[in-house]
Design a protein around this motif. Structure first.
Motif, PDB file in Angstrom:
ATOM      1  N   ARG A  15       0.981  -1.208  -0.028  1.00 44.45           N
ATOM      2  CA  ARG A  15      -0.103  -0.165   0.041  1.00 44.45           C
ATOM      3  C   ARG A  15       0.725   1.442   0.125  1.00 44.45           C
ATOM      4  O   ARG A  15       1.909   1.254   0.375  1.00 44.45           O
ATOM      5  N   THR A  16       0.324   2.112  -0.259  1.00 44.11           N
ATOM      6  CA  THR A  16       0.860   3.616  -0.285  1.00 44.11           C
ATOM      7  C   THR A  16       0.141   4.650   0.576  1.00 44.11           C
ATOM      8  O   THR A  16      -1.147   4.721   0.382  1.00 44.11           O
ATOM      9  N   GLN A  17       0.702   5.202   1.631  1.00 48.79           N
ATOM     10  CA  GLN A  17      -0.274   6.101   2.407  1.00 48.79           C
ATOM     11  C   GLN A  17       0.086   7.556   2.380  1.00 48.79           C
ATOM     12  O   GLN A  17       1.191   7.912   2.018  1.00 48.79           O
ATOM     13  N   ILE A  18      -1.070   8.317   1.932  1.00 50.91           N
ATOM     14  CA  ILE A  18      -0.890   9.605   2.036  1.00 50.91           C
ATOM     15  C   ILE A  18      -1.232  10.293   3.274  1.00 50.91           C
ATOM     16  O   ILE A  18      -2.193  10.221   3.932  1.00 50.91           O
ATOM     17  N   ILE A  19      -0.281  10.744   4.153  1.00 47.52           N
ATOM     18  CA  ILE A  19      -0.415  11.133   5.676  1.00 47.52           C
ATOM     19  C   ILE A  19      -0.634  12.932   5.619  1.00 47.52           C
ATOM     20  O   ILE A  19       0.327  13.399   5.000  1.00 47.52           O
ATOM     21  N   ILE A  20      -1.790  13.207   5.999  1.00 45.60           N
ATOM     22  CA  ILE A  20      -1.812  14.737   6.198  1.00 45.60           C
ATOM     23  C   ILE A  20      -1.753  15.354   7.481  1.00 45.60           C
ATOM     24  O   ILE A  20      -2.709  14.788   8.245  1.00 45.60           O
ATOM     25  N   THR A  21      -0.896  16.111   7.920  1.00 44.72           N
ATOM     26  CA  THR A  21      -0.684  16.426   9.215  1.00 44.72           C
ATOM     27  C   THR A  21      -0.487  17.990   9.110  1.00 44.72           C
ATOM     28  O   THR A  21      -0.145  18.674   8.233  1.00 44.72           O
ATOM     29  N   PRO A  22      -0.800  18.632  10.273  1.00 47.91           N
ATOM     30  CA  PRO A  22      -0.523  20.076  10.627  1.00 47.91           C
ATOM     31  C   PRO A  22       1.039  20.543  10.378  1.00 47.91           C
ATOM     32  O   PRO A  22       1.916  19.459  10.523  1.00 47.91           O
ATOM     33  N   LYS A  23       1.320  21.604   9.585  1.00 51.96           N
ATOM     34  CA  LYS A  23       2.555  21.829   9.374  1.00 51.96           C
ATOM     35  C   LYS A  23       3.640  21.896  10.631  1.00 51.96           C
ATOM     36  O   LYS A  23       3.259  22.311  11.739  1.00 51.96           O
ATOM     37  N   LEU A  24       4.794  21.485  10.580  1.00 54.83           N
ATOM     38  CA  LEU A  24       5.706  21.607  11.754  1.00 54.83           C
ATOM     39  C   LEU A  24       5.993  23.002  12.378  1.00 54.83           C
ATOM     40  O   LEU A  24       6.097  22.995  13.596  1.00 54.83           O
ATOM     41  N   ASP A  25       5.867  23.806  11.306  1.00 57.88           N
ATOM     42  CA  ASP A  25       5.946  25.355  12.206  1.00 57.88           C
ATOM     43  C   ASP A  25       4.953  25.760  12.982  1.00 57.88           C
ATOM     44  O   ASP A  25       4.878  26.356  14.004  1.00 57.88           O
ATOM     45  N   GLN A  26       3.913  24.927  12.918  1.00 57.66           N
ATOM     46  CA  GLN A  26       2.446  25.066  13.819  1.00 57.66           C
ATOM     47  C   GLN A  26       2.947  24.734  15.022  1.00 57.66           C
ATOM     48  O   GLN A  26       2.466  25.105  16.046  1.00 57.66           O
ATOM     49  N   PHE A  27       3.344  23.397  15.101  1.00 59.57           N
ATOM     50  CA  PHE A  27       3.741  22.670  16.326  1.00 59.57           C
ATOM     51  C   PHE A  27       4.675  23.525  16.984  1.00 59.57           C
ATOM     52  O   PHE A  27       4.917  23.980  18.358  1.00 59.57           O
ATOM     53  N   MET A  28       5.886  24.195  16.278  1.00 63.60           N
ATOM     54  CA  MET A  28       6.753  24.866  16.928  1.00 63.60           C
ATOM     55  C   MET A  28       6.182  26.214  17.562  1.00 63.60           C
ATOM     56  O   MET A  28       6.488  26.510  18.596  1.00 63.60           O
ATOM     57  N   GLU A  29       5.200  26.774  17.119  1.00 60.81           N
ATOM     58  CA  GLU A  29       4.668  27.946  17.221  1.00 60.81           C
ATOM     59  C   GLU A  29       3.838  27.541  18.628  1.00 60.81           C
ATOM     60  O   GLU A  29       3.802  28.375  19.808  1.00 60.81           O
ATOM     61  N   LEU A  30       3.349  26.375  18.888  1.00 59.55           N
ATOM     62  CA  LEU A  30       2.471  26.234  20.160  1.00 59.55           C
ATOM     63  C   LEU A  30       3.539  25.948  21.306  1.00 59.55           C
ATOM     64  O   LEU A  30       3.247  26.263  22.500  1.00 59.55           O
ATOM     65  N   ILE A  31       4.935  25.380  20.933  1.00 56.44           N
ATOM     66  CA  ILE A  31       5.864  25.008  21.918  1.00 56.44           C
ATOM     67  C   ILE A  31       6.270  26.385  22.450  1.00 56.44           C
ATOM     68  O   ILE A  31       6.649  26.618  23.484  1.00 56.44           O
ATOM     69  N   GLY A  32       6.378  27.424  21.195  1.00 62.79           N
ATOM     70  CA  GLY A  32       6.796  28.688  21.717  1.00 62.79           C
ATOM     71  C   GLY A  32       5.739  29.314  22.546  1.00 62.79           C
ATOM     72  O   GLY A  32       6.267  30.578  23.307  1.00 62.79           O
ATOM     73  N   LYS A  33       4.662  28.962  22.666  1.00 62.42           N
ATOM     74  CA  LYS A  33       3.672  29.755  23.528  1.00 62.42           C
ATOM     75  C   LYS A  33       3.454  29.257  24.650  1.00 62.42           C
ATOM     76  O   LYS A  33       2.550  29.554  25.691  1.00 62.42           O
ATOM     77  N   ALA A  34       4.411  28.289  24.963  1.00 61.97           N
ATOM     78  CA  ALA A  34       4.428  27.648  26.450  1.00 61.97           C
ATOM     79  C   ALA A  34       4.629  28.595  27.562  1.00 61.97           C
ATOM     80  O   ALA A  34       5.816  29.359  27.260  1.00 61.97           O
ATOM     81  N   PRO A  35       4.261  28.588  28.610  1.00 64.40           N
ATOM     82  CA  PRO A  35       4.668  29.630  29.872  1.00 64.40           C
ATOM     83  C   PRO A  35       5.982  29.268  30.244  1.00 64.40           C
ATOM     84  O   PRO A  35       6.551  28.274  30.269  1.00 64.40           O
ATOM     85  N   GLU A  36       6.738  30.427  30.284  1.00 62.37           N
ATOM     86  CA  GLU A  36       8.012  30.405  31.104  1.00 62.37           C
ATOM     87  C   GLU A  36       8.143  29.638  32.342  1.00 62.37           C
ATOM     88  O   GLU A  36       7.162  30.038  33.026  1.00 62.37           O
ATOM     89  N   GLN A  37       9.254  29.084  32.453  1.00 59.96           N
ATOM     90  CA  GLN A  37       9.361  28.564  33.869  1.00 59.96           C
ATOM     91  C   GLN A  37      10.092  29.399  34.993  1.00 59.96           C
ATOM     92  O   GLN A  37      10.713  30.167  34.361  1.00 59.96           O
ATOM     93  N   ALA A  38      10.100  29.274  36.129  1.00 59.15           N
ATOM     94  CA  ALA A  38      10.613  30.040  37.087  1.00 59.15           C
ATOM     95  C   ALA A  38      11.960  29.960  37.139  1.00 59.15           C
ATOM     96  O   ALA A  38      12.393  28.748  36.979  1.00 59.15           O
ATOM     97  N   THR A  39      12.596  31.040  37.187  1.00 59.18           N
ATOM     98  CA  THR A  39      14.178  30.880  37.155  1.00 59.18           C
ATOM     99  C   THR A  39      14.596  30.414  38.348  1.00 59.18           C
ATOM    100  O   THR A  39      15.743  29.924  38.375  1.00 59.18           O
ATOM    101  N   GLU A  40      14.114  30.531  39.377  1.00 60.80           N
ATOM    102  CA  GLU A  40      14.271  29.931  40.698  1.00 60.80           C
ATOM    103  C   GLU A  40      13.546  29.172  41.272  1.00 60.80           C
ATOM    104  O   GLU A  40      12.423  29.474  41.010  1.00 60.80           O
ATOM    105  N   PRO A  41      13.799  27.928  42.063  1.00 57.89           N
ATOM    106  CA  PRO A  41      12.940  27.205  42.601  1.00 57.89           C
ATOM    107  C   PRO A  41      12.086  27.817  43.682  1.00 57.89           C
ATOM    108  O   PRO A  41      12.468  28.827  44.467  1.00 57.89           O
ATOM    109  N   VAL A  42      10.952  27.736  43.884  1.00 50.11           N
ATOM    110  CA  VAL A  42      10.053  28.331  44.814  1.00 50.11           C
ATOM    111  C   VAL A  42      10.401  27.794  46.438  1.00 50.11           C
ATOM    112  O   VAL A  42      10.297  26.441  46.352  1.00 50.11           O
ATOM    113  N   LYS A  43      10.869  28.620  47.097  1.00 49.47           N
ATOM    114  CA  LYS A  43      11.043  28.040  48.682  1.00 49.47           C
ATOM    115  C   LYS A  43       9.787  27.697  49.183  1.00 49.47           C
ATOM    116  O   LYS A  43       8.559  28.258  49.021  1.00 49.47           O
TER     117      LYS A  43
END
Length: 291
Positions: free
Chosen positions: A262-290
């Motif tokens: 068989r031959t499969q045609i696989i249709i997926t959202p573009k990679l840059d859309q996934f990277m955009e989602l990753i870029g919108k992730a909330p920044e982590q705290a730079t220091e651990p919370v005491k």
């Protein structure tokens, strides 16, 4: 106090002072003596019982005093802990506020991902419905359309796509590929991977080394047909071969082998859309919370 010792003294004194007494008088005195003796015995028993009760009460008082002392020590310890907490209230409020901000940011990001997934699922459903409605009943025998984990899979049988024993596209595949190409062009935000698959029967052609070559060549043929014949942008297309190593059925029957070819045609959202989602992730705290 002993009461029994007083009774004989009283009787003796009475006898001495009055001399001889009558028999009746003597009996009366004897009866009085017996009554006094019984009362003395009863008072002694009550005295002993009182002493025992006093001893038990003293013991309970001592135990209560020990418990009171222990509770006072616990109270002092708790007060010291409370004073320590109160002294660090300012820092604690800062840490709590920081945690609340991070939780809120995380919740917003999660909701963003949920909304994006819901939108993607809706688009995939529309894409699938549009494609299946455009295919004829005869074409549907050679085409299988599925949505798995947010990805659209269009599986095409080799009997429909290629000439026998070849990687060249057959004439009867043109109309089906044209319909698929129209759907692909309608959804510009998706990338398209063409994936070739074979059964486990070794290839015996001199210009093809093995099933890896055959699967990759067949995927490449579909990519070039979509580009050259139906106007799909080449930058959205990727060709790949998986040989015999991604079967969907056993290779021990003719039907299983046919399903694996068989031959499969696989249709997926573009990679840059996934990277955009990753870029919108909330920044982590730079220091651990005491704590």
């Amino acid at each position: 106090m002993k009461f029994s010792s007083l009774i004989p003294v009283v009787l003796i004194a009475a006898v001495v002072t009055q001399g001889c007494v009558s028999s009746k008088k003597y009996k009366d005195l004897q009866a009085s003596y017996d009554q006094l003796k019984e009362k003395s015995k009863d008072l002694n028993q009550k005295y002993q019982s009182g002493q025992q009760d006093l001893s038990g009460s003293t013991s309970r008082v001592k135990s209560l005093e020990e418990q009171i002392a222990s509770e006072k020590a616990n109270s002092a310890s708790l007060q010291a802990a409370l004073d320590k907490c109160l002294s660090s209230t300012s820092q604690g409020n800062v840490n709590i506020s920081k945690l609340v901000d991070e939780i809120n940011a995380s919740n917003k990001y999660i909701q963003h991902l949920v909304n994006t997934k819901n939108k993607s699922d809706s688009l995939n459903l529309v894409l699938t419905n549009n494609l299946t409605r455009s295919l004829s009943r005869e074409e549907m025998r050679d085409v299988d359309v599925k949505v798995l984990k947010g990805v659209v899979y269009i599986s095409l049988s080799d009997n429909m796509l290629y000439k026998s024993g070849s990687y060249e596209i057959s004439d009867k595949a043109g109309e089906t590929l044209n319909k698929i190409a129209k759907i692909i062009k309608d959804y510009q935000g998706y990338d398209v991977l063409i994936e070739g698959n074979t059964d486990n029967v070794p290839i015996s052609q001199t210009n093809i080394r093995n099933n890896w070559d055959l699967s990759a060549l067949r995927a490449s043929s579909v990519v070039q047909s979509l580009q050259n014949n139906y106007g799909v942008e080449p930058k959205r297309l990727t060709a790949g071969g998986r040989g015999e190593y991604n079967p969907v059925a056993g290779n021990d029957t003719p039907d299983g082998k046919a399903r694996n070819r068989r031959t499969q045609i696989i249709i997926t959202p573009k990679l840059d859309q996934f990277m955009e989602l990753i870029g919108k992730a909330p920044e982590q705290a730079t220091e651990p919370v005491k704590e």
